[in-house]
Structures are given as C-alpha cells and as structure tokens.
Design an enzyme around this catalytic site. Structure first.
Site, mmCIF file in Angstrom:
data_model
loop_
_atom_site.group_PDB
_atom_site.id
_atom_site.type_symbol
_atom_site.label_atom_id
_atom_site.label_comp_id
_atom_site.label_asym_id
_atom_site.label_seq_id
_atom_site.Cartn_x
_atom_site.Cartn_y
_atom_site.Cartn_z
ATOM 1 N N ARG A 1 -43.693 -54.118 11.021
ATOM 2 C CA ARG A 1 -43.773 -53.717 12.420
ATOM 3 C C ARG A 1 -42.823 -54.538 13.295
ATOM 4 N NH1 ARG A 1 -50.089 -54.879 11.743
ATOM 5 N NH2 ARG A 1 -50.696 -52.974 10.688
ATOM 6 N N ASP B 1 -54.792 -50.097 10.868
ATOM 7 C CA ASP B 1 -54.562 -51.512 10.665
ATOM 8 C C ASP B 1 -55.808 -52.105 9.981
ATOM 9 O OD1 ASP B 1 -53.366 -54.142 11.127
ATOM 10 O OD2 ASP B 1 -54.843 -54.371 12.722
ATOM 11 N N ALA C 1 -51.607 -68.552 19.318
ATOM 12 C CA ALA C 1 -51.603 -67.970 17.975
ATOM 13 C C ALA C 1 -51.747 -66.451 18.027
ATOM 14 C CB ALA C 1 -52.725 -68.568 17.134
ATOM 15 N N ALA D 1 -57.190 -56.199 10.077
ATOM 16 C CA ALA D 1 -57.917 -57.177 10.892
ATOM 17 C C ALA D 1 -57.986 -56.748 12.352
ATOM 18 C CB ALA D 1 -57.263 -58.551 10.786
ATOM 19 N N HIS E 1 -44.334 -63.782 12.726
ATOM 20 C CA HIS E 1 -45.339 -64.226 13.691
ATOM 21 C C HIS E 1 -45.153 -65.720 14.002
ATOM 22 C CE1 HIS E 1 -49.669 -63.855 15.232
ATOM 23 N NE2 HIS E 1 -49.335 -65.130 15.446
ATOM 24 N N ASP F 1 -55.040 -52.637 16.767
ATOM 25 C CA ASP F 1 -55.531 -53.469 17.866
ATOM 26 C C ASP F 1 -54.432 -54.320 18.490
ATOM 27 O OD1 ASP F 1 -55.604 -55.051 15.338
ATOM 28 O OD2 ASP F 1 -56.291 -56.650 16.677
ATOM 29 N N LYS G 1 -46.287 -62.176 8.945
ATOM 30 C CA LYS G 1 -46.720 -63.537 9.234
ATOM 31 C C LYS G 1 -45.564 -64.520 9.404
ATOM 32 C CE LYS G 1 -50.740 -61.850 9.291
ATOM 33 N NZ LYS G 1 -51.105 -61.255 10.583
ATOM 34 N N MET H 1 -49.453 -61.202 17.642
ATOM 35 C CA MET H 1 -50.207 -60.598 16.537
ATOM 36 C C MET H 1 -49.743 -59.174 16.252
ATOM 37 S SD MET H 1 -52.390 -61.272 14.265
ATOM 38 C CE MET H 1 -53.046 -62.805 14.909
#
Length: 286
Positions: free
Chosen positions: A177, A27, A61, A29, A72, A203, A69, A65
């Site tokens: 994902r 990944d 927020a 970030a 999200h 992460d 986006k 994750m």
C-alpha cells in the site's frame, strides 16, 4: 476465548441472494482482528526502545499505519517530532541501516506476540460467513510481512476466520500500500471479472487509498481500528461523548482518503453491502 464476536449479527439488512458484489477484501489488524490495532503499534514502540534506546509514543507509532512495516518505520522516522528527537540523540536523520536494525528488532517481537491479538472484532466472523453464504469471495491483505502472516492466519482460523485468499505486504515484488497491487492480486486469485464489483475494507488511510487505486468501492472503519486507538474494553465502557470524540478523530484522518463509506466497525458492514448492491444494479461504479 473471550466474547469479542458475541454480539448478535444485525439481520435487518439482508443481502441479495444473487449479489452483484463479487468480492470483499479485508485488512487484518483493526478490521477483522485486534480491536484497536494494538499488535503492530505497541511492538513499534518496543522495537525503537530495544533497537536504539529511543522513545516514541503510541500516537507516533500509529501515524503511518497501513504501510508495510519497513516503510512504516521509515515514515515514523520522518515525523517532525521523531526526526527532531532523533537528531538530538544521534546527530543525524534516521538512516536506511538504522531502519533495517529497528525492523530486525521488530520482527521477532511481532512474531512472538501477533497470535495474542488474533481474536475477531465484534461481529466479524458472522459478517464474513454471511457474505460467503451469498457467494461473495473473501480476500484479504495486510501490512504484515509473510512470516508474520504465517503465524496470524492459523491463529485467526482457530476463531473461525477463513478468508479465501491472503496477500502479505512482501508477497509481491511491486510492494504494498497505497499502491493497488495487493488488492488486484486478490481480485485475480479470486477470479473477479470486474474490479468495480469489489469492496476494500480497511481501518487505515493507505488501505483506503489502495482500494481507490484498484478501482474498488472503499469502506473505512472508524472505531475498531488504528485511528481511534481504543481498546475493546474502552470501547465497551465508553459513553456517547467519548465515542463521538474518537469517531471524529478517526474521521478527520480517514476522510482525507475519501472513502465511499465510513462506519464504526465491521458489524455495520451489511448495510453498506446492501447499498452497494443497489448502486451496482443501478449501473453505478466506484
């Protein structure tokens, strides 16, 4: 340029020269760059505020994750706390048109600031280059869309990060994902002959699920990413108790996706690689 990648690379777990591991797919970030995964989360808060004068906090927020986006934003809108306040403010649940508007607000903000968060995490560059030296391919995928990745990729390259392949969340018509498509696209383009020789490092839970769905080994990162939510400065200054609390918070979220391994940061990955090499040579599969 600061010293986020300054710590010496741990040399006590040398990898095999002829590694049975064919590829590691990272990944971005919170895994390779942007300690704490602040680039996307802080921009989500700003986009909700700018788009509809609606307040969300960083914890809200961060909750979904790892998704694309647009998805999200949709998931944030469905959080009970956010959904209740949205109803109170607007009289209805968040609509697709409202998600589109927040996304349209999010994108220019993200593009303007993503390069500011391109610095590598801890030993990331050394770890990646050591894997490359052993002939292991480096793949990558992200919840960022291509127009953001086109800014982040060259920014990270200035710090020395050069993955062999990159997939953005909107590169594939099947979507991102937690489905396996981005990880499998990496495997195809990297010439991997057996997905059980691949490792997915992430992460966030959707990225771990992605690795499982692709038939790969999975590694979750506890302290450098989204779930702990520490800045690099907070991480450096933290005492043992503070790190233990942050680690447990992240573990409770990530262990629901049953990763094969949970480690603090990418600096700990060489020990995992060595263990997976041993298990592969013994005939084990993910």
């Amino acid at each position: 340029m600061s010293n986020l990648a300054f710590n010496p690379f741990p040399a006590h777990t040398p990898l095999l020269q002829d590694s049975p591991v064919q590829a590691v797919i990272f990944d971005w970030a919170g895994t390779i760059v942007d300690f704490g995964s602040f680039a996307p989360t802080s921009i989500f808060v700003e986009a909700f505020k700018s788009g509809f004068n609606f307040d969300i906090n960083l914890a809200e927020a961060r909750e979904p994750m790892g998704l694309g986006k647009w998805q999200h934003i949709e998931a944030v809108g469905k959080l009970p706390s956010v959904n209740q306040r949205w109803h109170q403010q607007f009289g209805h649940a968040m609509t697709s048109e409202e998600i589109d508007h927040i996304y349209a607000t999010f994108m220019p903000l993200q593009k303007a600031k993503v390069a500011d968060h391109a610095e590598p995490i801890l030993n990331a560059i050394d770890v990646v280059n050591d894997l490359k030296d052993k002939g292991i391919k480096i793949g990558s995928c992200s919840g960022y869309p291509r127009e953001v990745m086109d800014i982040l990729i060259p920014a990270a390259a200035k710090y020395g990060y050069h993955p062999d392949y990159v997939v953005a969340t909107d590169d594939l018509p099947q979507g991102g994902r937690p489905a396996a498509f981005m990880a499998l696209k990496n495997a195809i383009e990297l010439g991997v002959t057996n997905v059980s020789t691949c490792i997915k490092v992430d992460d966030a839970a959707p990225g771990i699920d992605e690795g499982h769905n692709a038939g790969m080994w999975t590694v979750g990162l506890l302290l450098s990413g989204n779930e702990a939510g520490l800045t690099y400065e907070e991480y450096q200054a933290a005492d043992t108790e503070t790190l233990s609390v942050a680690r447990e918070k992240a573990r409770l979220k990530l262990q629901k996706s049953t990763p094969h391994y949970l480690i603090d940061t990418i600096a700990d990955l060489p020990e995992v690689i060595a263990d997976i090499e041993t298990r592969l040579l013994a005939g084990e599969r993910p």
